[in-house]
Design a protein around this motif. Structure first.
Motif, short mmCIF file in Angstrom:
data_model
loop_
_atom_site.label_atom_id
_atom_site.label_comp_id
_atom_site.label_asym_id
_atom_site.label_seq_id
_atom_site.Cartn_x
_atom_site.Cartn_y
_atom_site.Cartn_z
N LEU A 100 0.84 -1.20 0.00
CA LEU A 100 0.00 0.00 0.00
C LEU A 100 0.87 1.25 0.00
CD1 LEU A 100 -3.02 0.69 0.06
CD2 LEU A 100 -2.89 0.73 2.56
N ALA A 101 1.95 1.22 0.76
CA ALA A 101 2.86 2.38 0.81
C ALA A 101 3.43 2.71 -0.56
CB ALA A 101 3.99 2.10 1.80
N ALA A 102 3.70 1.68 -1.35
CA ALA A 102 4.24 1.91 -2.69
C ALA A 102 3.25 2.69 -3.56
CB ALA A 102 4.58 0.58 -3.36
N LYS A 103 1.96 2.45 -3.36
CA LYS A 103 0.93 3.17 -4.11
C LYS A 103 0.74 4.60 -3.61
CE LYS A 103 -0.76 0.22 -7.13
NZ LYS A 103 -0.81 0.51 -8.59
N LEU A 104 1.26 4.88 -2.43
CA LEU A 104 1.12 6.21 -1.82
C LEU A 104 2.41 7.00 -1.86
CD1 LEU A 104 -0.85 4.93 1.30
CD2 LEU A 104 -1.81 6.47 -0.43
N ASP A 105 3.34 6.57 -2.69
CA ASP A 105 4.68 7.16 -2.70
C ASP A 105 4.69 8.66 -2.99
OD1 ASP A 105 7.58 6.46 -2.42
OD2 ASP A 105 7.63 7.37 -4.42
N ALA A 106 3.67 9.16 -3.67
CA ALA A 106 3.60 10.60 -3.96
C ALA A 106 3.56 11.43 -2.69
CB ALA A 106 2.38 10.90 -4.82
N TYR A 107 3.17 10.82 -1.57
CA TYR A 107 3.08 11.55 -0.31
C TYR A 107 4.34 11.43 0.53
CZ TYR A 107 -1.86 12.01 -1.37
OH TYR A 107 -3.05 12.33 -1.97
N ARG A 108 5.36 10.76 0.02
CA ARG A 108 6.61 10.62 0.76
C ARG A 108 7.23 12.00 1.04
NH1 ARG A 108 10.49 6.40 0.98
NH2 ARG A 108 9.29 5.28 -0.60
N LYS A 167 -5.79 18.61 11.91
CA LYS A 167 -6.14 19.89 11.29
C LYS A 167 -5.02 20.39 10.37
CE LYS A 167 -8.01 24.47 12.25
NZ LYS A 167 -8.51 25.40 13.27
N GLY A 168 -5.40 20.70 9.13
CA GLY A 168 -4.47 21.26 8.17
C GLY A 168 -3.46 20.27 7.60
N ARG A 169 -3.59 18.98 7.93
CA ARG A 169 -2.62 17.98 7.49
C ARG A 169 -3.18 17.17 6.32
NH1 ARG A 169 0.74 16.26 11.82
NH2 ARG A 169 1.81 14.98 10.25
N THR A 170 -2.30 16.57 5.55
CA THR A 170 -2.70 15.49 4.65
C THR A 170 -2.84 14.25 5.51
OG1 THR A 170 -1.61 16.38 2.69
CG2 THR A 170 -1.99 14.00 2.75
N VAL A 171 -4.05 13.69 5.54
CA VAL A 171 -4.35 12.55 6.41
C VAL A 171 -4.67 11.34 5.54
CG1 VAL A 171 -5.89 11.64 8.18
CG2 VAL A 171 -5.19 14.05 8.25
N ILE A 172 -4.00 10.23 5.84
CA ILE A 172 -4.24 8.98 5.14
C ILE A 172 -4.81 7.98 6.14
CG2 ILE A 172 -3.23 7.12 3.76
CD1 ILE A 172 -0.96 9.08 3.04
N VAL A 173 -6.06 7.60 5.97
CA VAL A 173 -6.72 6.66 6.87
C VAL A 173 -6.58 5.26 6.30
CG1 VAL A 173 -8.83 6.07 8.10
CG2 VAL A 173 -8.36 8.47 7.55
N VAL A 174 -6.04 4.33 7.10
CA VAL A 174 -5.78 2.98 6.60
C VAL A 174 -6.47 1.93 7.46
CG1 VAL A 174 -3.55 3.68 5.65
CG2 VAL A 174 -3.64 2.66 7.92
N ASP A 175 -6.84 0.83 6.81
CA ASP A 175 -7.34 -0.36 7.50
C ASP A 175 -6.90 -1.56 6.69
OD1 ASP A 175 -8.53 -1.87 9.43
OD2 ASP A 175 -10.57 -1.19 9.06
N TRP A 202 -9.16 8.03 -3.13
CA TRP A 202 -9.39 6.62 -2.80
C TRP A 202 -8.23 5.81 -3.37
CZ3 TRP A 202 -12.16 2.76 -0.58
CH2 TRP A 202 -12.23 1.52 -1.22
N VAL A 203 -7.53 5.07 -2.51
CA VAL A 203 -6.44 4.21 -2.94
C VAL A 203 -6.73 2.79 -2.45
CG1 VAL A 203 -3.96 3.73 -2.80
CG2 VAL A 203 -4.77 6.10 -2.84
N CYS A 204 -6.90 1.87 -3.38
CA CYS A 204 -7.19 0.47 -3.03
C CYS A 204 -6.44 -0.41 -4.01
CB CYS A 204 -8.69 0.20 -3.11
SG CYS A 204 -9.16 -1.49 -2.67
N ARG A 228 -6.26 17.46 3.30
CA ARG A 228 -6.60 16.43 2.31
C ARG A 228 -6.86 15.13 3.05
NH1 ARG A 228 -6.68 15.86 -2.97
NH2 ARG A 228 -6.17 13.91 -4.02
N LEU A 229 -7.91 14.43 2.65
CA LEU A 229 -8.30 13.20 3.33
C LEU A 229 -8.26 12.04 2.34
CD1 LEU A 229 -9.31 11.86 5.92
CD2 LEU A 229 -11.64 12.56 5.31
N VAL A 230 -7.37 11.09 2.61
CA VAL A 230 -7.15 9.95 1.73
C VAL A 230 -7.58 8.67 2.45
CG1 VAL A 230 -5.43 8.67 0.40
CG2 VAL A 230 -5.15 11.14 0.74
N CYS A 231 -8.31 7.83 1.75
CA CYS A 231 -8.65 6.49 2.25
C CYS A 231 -7.77 5.50 1.52
CB CYS A 231 -10.12 6.19 1.99
SG CYS A 231 -10.58 4.47 2.36
N ALA A 232 -7.03 4.65 2.28
CA ALA A 232 -6.11 3.71 1.65
C ALA A 232 -6.27 2.33 2.28
CB ALA A 232 -4.68 4.19 1.80
#
Length: 213
Positions: free
Chosen positions: A13-21, A120-128, A174-176, A151-155
């Protein structure tokens, strides 16, 4: 798609989210199963890890089947099919109270070793570790949206088609890794899906330095 374990799913999953590194993302994991994934994603992206505490409301006689969800704020979300499976208003109120008590107990456990981080004010990535109905993730996204993230990301590694359709409108991205048409349960997609205990989740939240000690 199948994963060796939650850590393996987290790395993929982290590999798909690499733009946020290196953008200082806040990774919010849904305990307990989401925490091992969250640790992998946070480490790979050089972000911070915390939890978002939500619980599904289990159906009468089938607690694994979600008929709704409740978040730490106490807000209850009820599925439109809840009444059809026997979850009337009284049952939902009692189940929500039970689950909220567990949320508060878990927050007290985690707070003893881990300070909560503001979204607040952060890029947030929610994971399960996966979405069957999407009820718990929907509650998590709703809780975090009220904290005003930038920004709110579901991964997630895997989701059912119904869960994907249900959750997408409540996040900015949405990242799945795989939406599976033939979806039996989240655990089916893992070779090792053993239960994550609170002690393990707390150690993962504490970071590599504390785990090494």
């Amino acid at each position: 798609m199948r994963f060796e374990n939650r850590a393996d799913a987290g790395r993929k999953l982290a590999a798909k989210l690499d733009a946020y590194r290196d953008t200082r993302p806040l990774i919010l994991a849904i305990p307990r199963g989401g925490v091992p994934l969250g640790r992998e994603v946070a480490d790979a992206l050089h972000g911070e890890l915390d939890v978002v505490l939500v619980r599904k409301l289990g159906a009468p006689y089938n607690p694994e089947f979600a008929v709704g969800s409740v978040g730490e704020s106490g807000k209850v979300i009820v599925a439109d099919y809840a009444a059809r499976v026997g979850a009337d208003e009284q049952y939902l109120a009692e189940e929500a109270a039970r689950q909220l008590a567990l949320i508060r107990k878990r927050r007290a456990q985690y707070a003893s070793l881990h300070t909560s981080v503001s979204a607040k004010g952060r890029t947030v990535i929610v994971v399960d570790d996966g979405l069957a109905t999407g009820a718990t993730m929907r509650a998590a996204l709703d809780e975090i949206r009220h904290q005003q993230p930038a920004r709110l990301v579901c991964a997630v590694p895997v989701a059912s088609p119904d869960a994907a359709a249900y959750v997408r409108p409540f996040c900015d991205e949405w990242v799945c890794l795989s939406v599976e048409q033939d979806f039996d349960s989240v655990g089916w997609f893992y070779r090792d899906f053993r239960q994550v205990e609170d002690e393990e989740a707390i150690a993962l939240l504490a970071g590599p330095e504390s785990r090494a000690g």
